[in-house]
Design a protein around this motif. Structure first.
Motif, PDB file in Angstrom:
ATOM      1  N   SER A  61       0.756  -0.946  -0.051  1.00 45.94           N
ATOM      2  CA  SER A  61      -0.115  -0.110  -0.064  1.00 45.94           C
ATOM      3  C   SER A  61       0.897   1.212  -0.119  1.00 45.94           C
ATOM      4  O   SER A  61       0.497   2.179  -0.440  1.00 45.94           O
ATOM      5  N   LEU A  84     -14.459  -4.834  -2.986  1.00 49.52           N
ATOM      6  CA  LEU A  84     -14.179  -4.089  -1.810  1.00 49.52           C
ATOM      7  C   LEU A  84     -12.419  -3.451  -1.776  1.00 49.52           C
ATOM      8  O   LEU A  84     -11.613  -4.332  -1.962  1.00 49.52           O
ATOM      9  N   GLU A  86      -9.539  -1.501  -0.285  1.00 48.11           N
ATOM     10  CA  GLU A  86      -8.936  -1.187   1.114  1.00 48.11           C
ATOM     11  C   GLU A  86      -7.435  -0.743   0.888  1.00 48.11           C
ATOM     12  O   GLU A  86      -6.597  -1.323   1.238  1.00 48.11           O
ATOM     13  N   ASN A  87      -7.041   0.524   0.108  1.00 45.13           N
ATOM     14  CA  ASN A  87      -6.047   0.879  -0.276  1.00 45.13           C
ATOM     15  C   ASN A  87      -5.261   1.071   1.012  1.00 45.13           C
ATOM     16  O   ASN A  87      -3.860   0.661   1.032  1.00 45.13           O
ATOM     17  N   GLU A  88      -5.634   1.683   1.980  1.00 47.27           N
ATOM     18  CA  GLU A  88      -4.750   1.645   3.330  1.00 47.27           C
ATOM     19  C   GLU A  88      -4.416   0.432   3.952  1.00 47.27           C
ATOM     20  O   GLU A  88      -3.356   0.530   4.424  1.00 47.27           O
ATOM     21  N   LYS A  89      -5.000  -0.609   3.921  1.00 51.02           N
ATOM     22  CA  LYS A  89      -4.748  -2.069   4.152  1.00 51.02           C
ATOM     23  C   LYS A  89      -3.814  -2.882   3.247  1.00 51.02           C
ATOM     24  O   LYS A  89      -3.484  -4.026   3.443  1.00 51.02           O
TER      25      LYS A  89
END
Length: 173
Positions: A61, A84, A86-89
């Motif tokens: 990320s 889904l 989840e770029n931060e994860k």
């Protein structure tokens, strides 16, 4: 000789047929601002049909982000969850299925009929100027494929990761 042949046949790892889930491209070089599409194809085992999949792709990320997920060419016609992002994860996931099952590409078919989805990544600009940085893209532990056997049995699955290199400069792609 017969005994040794029998033992090697019984304990041969090739007896189990597994579906193969991979990432394409397997390798590549991209710089800050470059976008690239990672396709997720599946190849079913011999005489094996699947009807559902849960896909989790894990990525670095701090170096890339997901900008889109395309399901237009997917063999799955029912999307039960996601995509889904989840770029931060560092994770993108989806679940879906195909009524009637999928038993592999038809011999001689020039199209890519084995695609579960496509993910568009963008390489981020970073303050690091140390040169090329290897980036690994893998499947998460909850990735699975279900057999079209009426029981929802989990298929034996082999997963293949991808190694992309972040370069200092954009490739102009």
């Amino acid at each position: 000789v017969f005994f040794l042949s029998l033992i090697s046949y019984l304990f041969s790892p090739t007896l189990a047929s597994a579906a193969v889930l991979s990432l394409d491209p397997v390798r590549g070089n991209f710089g800050p601002g470059d976008m690239f599409v990672m396709t997720v194809p599946i190849d079913t085992g011999v005489d094996e049909c699947i009807n559902a999949s849960d896909v989790d792709i894990v990525f670095p990320s701090s170096l890339v982000k997901v900008t889109a997920v395309s399901k237009g060419e997917s063999l799955m016609t029912l999307w039960t969850d996601g995509p889904l992002i989840e770029n931060e994860k560092g994770k993108v996931s989806w679940s879906g299925g195909i009524p009637g099952g999928y038993c592999g590409r038809v011999v001689g078919d020039p199209g890519k009929t084995n695609i579960l989805g496509k993910v568009v990544f963008t390489v981020l600009s970073t303050k690091d100027s140390a040169g090329e940085i290897p980036m690994e893209f893998t499947f998460g532990s909850s990735t699975k494929v279900l057999l079209n056997d009426g029981f929802g049995s989990v298929a034996p699955l082999e997963v293949q990761s991808a190694a992309i290199t972040r370069t200092l400069r954009s490739s102009g792609v």
